[in-house]
Design a protein around this motif. Sequence first.
Motif, mmCIF file in Angstrom:
data_model
loop_
_atom_site.group_PDB
_atom_site.id
_atom_site.type_symbol
_atom_site.label_atom_id
_atom_site.label_comp_id
_atom_site.label_asym_id
_atom_site.label_seq_id
_atom_site.Cartn_x
_atom_site.Cartn_y
_atom_site.Cartn_z
ATOM 1 N N ALA A 174 9.002 45.737 65.799
ATOM 2 C CA ALA A 174 8.131 45.474 64.652
ATOM 3 C C ALA A 174 8.114 46.719 63.783
ATOM 4 O O ALA A 174 8.252 47.833 64.283
ATOM 5 N N ALA A 175 7.942 46.517 62.496
ATOM 6 C CA ALA A 175 7.740 47.642 61.594
ATOM 7 C C ALA A 175 6.271 47.650 61.194
ATOM 8 O O ALA A 175 5.544 46.688 61.437
ATOM 9 N N GLY A 176 5.822 48.728 60.592
ATOM 10 C CA GLY A 176 4.430 48.806 60.142
ATOM 11 C C GLY A 176 4.307 48.417 58.684
ATOM 12 O O GLY A 176 4.745 47.339 58.276
ATOM 13 N N GLU A 177 3.740 49.322 57.887
ATOM 14 C CA GLU A 177 3.508 49.031 56.466
ATOM 15 C C GLU A 177 4.808 48.744 55.710
ATOM 16 O O GLU A 177 4.815 48.068 54.688
ATOM 17 N N SER A 178 5.925 49.281 56.212
ATOM 18 C CA SER A 178 7.210 49.118 55.514
ATOM 19 C C SER A 178 7.929 47.829 55.899
ATOM 20 O O SER A 178 9.093 47.630 55.526
ATOM 21 N N ALA A 179 7.241 46.923 56.602
ATOM 22 C CA ALA A 179 7.902 45.714 57.142
ATOM 23 C C ALA A 179 8.715 44.952 56.086
ATOM 24 O O ALA A 179 9.842 44.528 56.353
ATOM 25 N N ALA A 180 8.151 44.796 54.890
ATOM 26 C CA ALA A 180 8.866 44.023 53.863
ATOM 27 C C ALA A 180 10.188 44.696 53.489
ATOM 28 O O ALA A 180 11.190 44.023 53.244
ATOM 29 N N ASP A 181 10.191 46.041 53.474
ATOM 30 C CA ASP A 181 11.420 46.761 53.127
ATOM 31 C C ASP A 181 12.409 46.796 54.286
ATOM 32 O O ASP A 181 13.557 47.194 54.114
ATOM 33 N N PRO A 212 9.718 39.374 67.858
ATOM 34 C CA PRO A 212 8.433 38.700 67.996
ATOM 35 C C PRO A 212 7.856 38.483 66.595
ATOM 36 O O PRO A 212 8.221 39.197 65.663
ATOM 37 N N VAL A 213 6.968 37.511 66.477
ATOM 38 C CA VAL A 213 6.382 37.238 65.163
ATOM 39 C C VAL A 213 5.343 38.308 64.793
ATOM 40 O O VAL A 213 5.105 38.581 63.624
ATOM 41 N N HIS A 214 4.764 38.949 65.802
ATOM 42 C CA HIS A 214 3.699 39.922 65.524
ATOM 43 C C HIS A 214 4.220 41.206 64.873
ATOM 44 O O HIS A 214 5.426 41.455 64.836
ATOM 45 N N GLY A 215 3.274 42.018 64.386
ATOM 46 C CA GLY A 215 3.619 43.291 63.766
ATOM 47 C C GLY A 215 3.422 44.471 64.708
ATOM 48 O O GLY A 215 3.484 44.306 65.936
ATOM 49 N N SER A 216 3.176 45.658 64.147
ATOM 50 C CA SER A 216 3.126 46.891 64.939
ATOM 51 C C SER A 216 1.770 47.122 65.589
ATOM 52 O O SER A 216 1.600 48.063 66.353
ATOM 53 N N ALA A 217 0.775 46.269 65.277
ATOM 54 C CA ALA A 217 -0.555 46.291 65.901
ATOM 55 C C ALA A 217 -1.132 47.702 66.048
ATOM 56 O O ALA A 217 -1.364 48.166 67.171
ATOM 57 N N PRO A 218 -1.390 48.396 64.940
ATOM 58 C CA PRO A 218 -1.906 49.767 65.027
ATOM 59 C C PRO A 218 -3.218 49.869 65.809
ATOM 60 O O PRO A 218 -3.504 50.921 66.389
ATOM 61 N N ASP A 219 -3.969 48.770 65.884
ATOM 62 C CA ASP A 219 -5.254 48.831 66.611
ATOM 63 C C ASP A 219 -5.087 49.027 68.117
ATOM 64 O O ASP A 219 -5.983 49.531 68.777
#
Length: 335
Positions: free
Chosen positions: A76-83, A261-268
């Motif tokens: 997963a990527a974080g804030e840059s996922a779209a890029d 996976p469909v999920h993201g980097s889940a920073p929490d």
Amino acid sequence: MSTSKTKDKYQIAVVPGDGIGKEVMEAAIHVLDALDIDFDYVYGQAGDECLEKTGSALPDETLEIIRNSDACLFGAAGESAADVIVKIRQEMRMFANLRPVKAYPNTNSLSDDIDFMIVRENTEGLYIANEESYTDDGAVAKRIITREAEERIIDYAFKYAKDNNKSKVTGVHKANVLKKSDGLFKDIFYEVAERYPEIATEDYYVDATAMYLITKPESFDIIVTTNLFGDILSDEGAGLVGGLGLIPSANIGEDAALFEPVHGSAPDIAGQGIANPIAMMLSAVMMLRHLGENEAADRFDNAILKVLSDANILTGDLGGSATTMEVAEEVKNNL
Ligand code: NAI
Ligand code: MG
């Protein structure tokens, strides 16, 4: 997807990315390594950390690794996922987005019999994001539907049904309102269906489908639809079977395939080692099937099923208290 083993040795591009992407990737590879298949992993960087280090969220070198590999596993990527992920899909022309929606035990699924696949067109529709503002108070978004792209995705869905012993394909559209674009989609759907007489067909409007997913989710096998409808219905599907820690996906092109996976980097929860690795593992199972390694895929899939059925070693999102790597070890022990 391939139906028989394609090679003796595979090069796999591994792009863990950010946050829990790295943690769930380590867990999935821990199990893959126990399958006695000759994988040559080539690691690539992408995402927020990579952007900080190298100035690019998706270096050319990473794209080159993906291009030269038999398949890619992406965390997963974080804030840059779209890029990162959107750019990879475009660069590699990955036209089919596959999202299986399947009920596993002890996961708060709406029904135990849910098992269907959404085949979403990944390259056109509304997601070409071609918008224009005419005045401050009006804007137009173009929705492109072409025979080439829709026939390709519909044929992919039928072929997938045939290769995977699925009995029915449902075409989803809004042809009563969008008579030209979705009218074309519907026509092509039934043209392609004639090539697969052994597969049952039906078509529904997208709004009715949204309801049927709740009222009779067991009735679906394969759903094929345009880009935006597929995006929306697949999130509805995730909600049907218990959430993000469980949902894998595949992006397939003519000569590239990426599993994530469909999920993201889940920073929490990142950095605590408590992310559920099952969505990433099921993505690896999809990769094995794509490579034609069906026996290994079945072993991996059944081991995950066993761990979920036993419900002794589960992560917090499923009500347990196990760590990511404890789940990985348990799946490995059940191979
Ligand atoms: P998210 O999927 O990262 O997290 C949503 C919620 O689900 C969080 O509470 C998280 O802890 C939980 N969750 C997700 N995966 C889990 C797992 N495997 N086990 C246990 N809990 C899990 O989505 P969110 O919070 O909207 O986005 C966080 C970051 O991820 C953003 O920077 C976003 O851009 C990025 N993102 C990247 C994606 C990709 O690389 N394909 C996709 C979605 C988001
Ligand atoms: Mg979405």
